[in-house]
Enzyme design. Sequence first.
Site, short mmCIF file in Angstrom:
data_model
loop_
_atom_site.label_atom_id
_atom_site.label_comp_id
_atom_site.label_asym_id
_atom_site.label_seq_id
_atom_site.Cartn_x
_atom_site.Cartn_y
_atom_site.Cartn_z
N HIS A 9 0.86 -1.19 0.00
CA HIS A 9 0.00 0.00 0.00
C HIS A 9 0.89 1.24 0.00
O HIS A 9 1.63 1.46 -0.94
CB HIS A 9 -0.95 -0.06 1.20
N HIS B 2 -2.56 -1.99 -9.78
CA HIS B 2 -3.50 -1.32 -8.88
C HIS B 2 -4.81 -2.10 -8.87
O HIS B 2 -5.23 -2.62 -9.89
CB HIS B 2 -3.78 0.12 -9.37
N ASP C 4 2.87 5.42 -6.88
CA ASP C 4 4.13 5.27 -6.14
C ASP C 4 5.34 5.13 -7.04
O ASP C 4 6.47 5.17 -6.55
CB ASP C 4 4.02 4.03 -5.24
C1 SDX Z 1 -1.43 2.27 -3.41
O1 SDX Z 1 -6.19 1.14 -3.25
C2 SDX Z 1 -5.63 2.25 -3.47
O2 SDX Z 1 -6.24 3.18 -3.97
C3 SDX Z 1 -4.19 2.34 -3.06
C4 SDX Z 1 -3.50 3.64 -3.43
C5 SDX Z 1 -4.07 4.81 -2.65
O3 SDX Z 1 -3.93 5.95 -3.15
O4 SDX Z 1 -4.55 4.59 -1.54
O5 SDX Z 1 -3.65 3.89 -4.81
C6 SDX Z 1 -2.02 3.59 -3.09
O6 SDX Z 1 -1.42 1.42 -2.56
C7 SDX Z 1 -0.91 2.01 -4.81
C8 SDX Z 1 -0.40 0.53 -4.98
C9 SDX Z 1 1.03 0.50 -4.43
N1 SDX Z 1 1.51 -0.89 -4.37
C10 SDX Z 1 2.45 -1.37 -5.20
O7 SDX Z 1 2.93 -0.72 -6.13
C11 SDX Z 1 2.91 -2.78 -4.88
C12 SDX Z 1 2.98 -3.60 -6.18
N2 SDX Z 1 1.60 -3.77 -6.68
C13 SDX Z 1 0.95 -5.03 -6.34
O8 SDX Z 1 1.30 -5.60 -5.13
C14 SDX Z 1 -0.52 -5.06 -6.74
O9 SDX Z 1 -0.61 -4.55 -8.00
C15 SDX Z 1 -1.55 -4.37 -5.85
C16 SDX Z 1 -1.47 -4.83 -4.45
C17 SDX Z 1 -1.37 -2.89 -5.91
C18 SDX Z 1 -2.94 -4.72 -6.41
O10 SDX Z 1 -3.07 -6.05 -6.30
P1 SDX Z 1 -4.43 -6.80 -6.73
O11 SDX Z 1 -5.45 -5.86 -7.22
O12 SDX Z 1 -4.81 -7.69 -5.60
O13 SDX Z 1 -3.98 -7.60 -7.98
P2 SDX Z 1 -3.50 -9.08 -7.94
O14 SDX Z 1 -2.51 -9.25 -6.82
O15 SDX Z 1 -4.69 -9.95 -7.96
O16 SDX Z 1 -2.67 -9.21 -9.31
C19 SDX Z 1 -3.30 -9.60 -10.51
C20 SDX Z 1 -2.17 -10.27 -11.28
C21 SDX Z 1 -1.48 -11.39 -10.51
O17 SDX Z 1 -0.90 -12.26 -11.50
P3 SDX Z 1 -1.56 -13.72 -11.73
O18 SDX Z 1 -1.43 -14.44 -10.39
O19 SDX Z 1 -3.01 -13.46 -12.11
O20 SDX Z 1 -0.76 -14.36 -12.83
O21 SDX Z 1 -1.10 -9.31 -11.52
C22 SDX Z 1 0.09 -9.75 -10.85
C23 SDX Z 1 -0.33 -10.75 -9.79
O22 SDX Z 1 0.74 -11.65 -9.52
N3 SDX Z 1 0.66 -8.53 -10.27
C24 SDX Z 1 1.95 -8.19 -10.31
C25 SDX Z 1 2.03 -6.92 -9.71
N4 SDX Z 1 0.81 -6.53 -9.30
C26 SDX Z 1 -0.04 -7.53 -9.64
N5 SDX Z 1 3.02 -8.84 -10.83
C27 SDX Z 1 4.21 -8.21 -10.72
N6 SDX Z 1 4.36 -6.97 -10.16
C28 SDX Z 1 3.30 -6.32 -9.65
N7 SDX Z 1 3.47 -5.11 -9.10
#
Ligand code: SDX
Length: 457
Positions: free
Chosen positions: A282, A321, A377
């Site tokens: 997050h 996201h 981010d």
């Molecule tokens: C913020 O919610 C908000 O609004 C948050 C925020 C705010 O202003 O409050 O916008 C701020 O938290 C932004 C996000 C910051 N986090 C990161 O950058 C960390 C990296 N991102 C991931 O951990 C992920 O994208 C999330 C947590 C942000 C979202 O995850 P989801 O929606 O649960 O998506 P998911 O985990 O189900 O992923 C879907 C697919 C998966 O692959 P498969 O298993 O389907 O093959 O995408 C992949 C995931 O493995 N994936 C990634 C990835 N993010 C998702 N693979 C590699 N790198 C990534 N960053």
Amino acid sequence: MPNETEVVAEETVANSEETLTVTDNRTGKSYELPIVDDTIRAMDLRQIKVREEDFGMMAFDPAFTNTAACRSSITYIDGEAGILEHRGIPIEQLCEHSTFLEVAYLLVYGELPTRPQLEDWTFDITTHTFVHEDIKQFLKGFRYDAHPMGMLLATVGALSTFYPGSKNTGDQIERYLATIRLLAKVPTLAAFSYRHNMGLPYVYPDNDLSYSENFLSMLFKMTEVKYEPDPRLARALDVLFILHADHEQNCSTSAVRDVGSSDVDPYSAVAAGVAALYGPLHGGANEAVLKMLRRIGSVEEIPAFLESVKNREEKLMGFGHRVYKNYDPRAKIIKSHADGVFEATEYNPLVEIATELEKRALDDEFFTSRKLYPNVDFYSGIIYEALKIPPEMFTVIFAIPRTAGWLAQWMEMSDDPDKKISRPRQIYCGRRNEDYVPLGEREGPDTIEGPPATRPS
Ligand code: SDX
């Protein structure tokens, strides 16, 4: 079984098209559930039973990926179109024309302030930036290298003990005081945490400076009589504050609403938001992005890194996201401001790595097929670094403006006619009707899995 249709909704269904007809194939019974705002009420599922004595059906939605927990009019996001609006005003216009304090007022009160309102709001916040001197005792208790988010979490929670009147959560005066105190004091607590890490004396607030100028002064003022902020950097920071102010029902805002639903004071509810934001998935992502870029080390190492991401050994931090399945509009704005900051500061090689990493990822089907684009981010950390802010402080800087969103959402939750203490259900999948086994009759391994062998043999 007769296929009876049973209208079960409490309210008269105004228009039968605005209903969902579900048939339980276990019983052949059909149910008409009212559709309001393209949603059904989960409680309307409870009538669906096999036996009369059953508890009734629930919806199962871990992480609430498809569950609306509230009605809100504060922030609108369209993840597919990459739209972000606060009280209906596009984020692009707010970043171009507004200031963080004005946006904070808009979030909390729903309208842009008039000039007199903005002057009073700014005066009240500016004159509440000092914290009780005893707060410094809490900070003294932390190790020099304590993470500043841990210190912020503790000191924001501690504020609740200095303002017991804030427990009167329905009192409008107490709410206003808590709002301006938190908006005013969180930057001070954040800066004090940084100065504690650096082993430097605290810099007290300077009421002659604007909100973002004052924060820079509390971070960086040394022996000069008065800190002279670079207006370009102060403006860039204020825009970053606007971009991080609120983001509808994200993890930390949901934590504030959840904890706030117990009618606890707003300081404690906001402390819950700080705790949730601390997580690397997050708010902690901006710090993780910088560490990721440093680990990559050079443009030449990008292909190998991206392979490790595809092999699930790494995450591409700052990408992806839950809501935005297109470019996060905030990332675009931050990137446009980054160039101005880099002009005012010395060149940072990580910028080149970040730019090339983004380009390669956006050309790669692994990321585009999963709709993984840069989020807020990805570039913010590089700007903070250009401002000479250490990575451990990045999430603290995220928490400062998000305090406005947390407070606005807390107030909206507090006044919501649907408000009840949050208490989700569960699907129980454990054992039942087990008997207690006396110690001498138990079988099984002699050791506990996992902990280091520190016990005397
Ligand atoms: C913020 O919610 C908000 O609004 C948050 C925020 C705010 O202003 O409050 O916008 C701020 O938290 C932004 C996000 C910051 N986090 C990161 O950058 C960390 C990296 N991102 C991931 O951990 C992920 O994208 C999330 C947590 C942000 C979202 O995850 P989801 O929606 O649960 O998506 P998911 O985990 O189900 O992923 C879907 C697919 C998966 O692959 P498969 O298993 O389907 O093959 O995408 C992949 C995931 O493995 N994936 C990634 C990835 N993010 C998702 N693979 C590699 N790198 C990534 N960053």
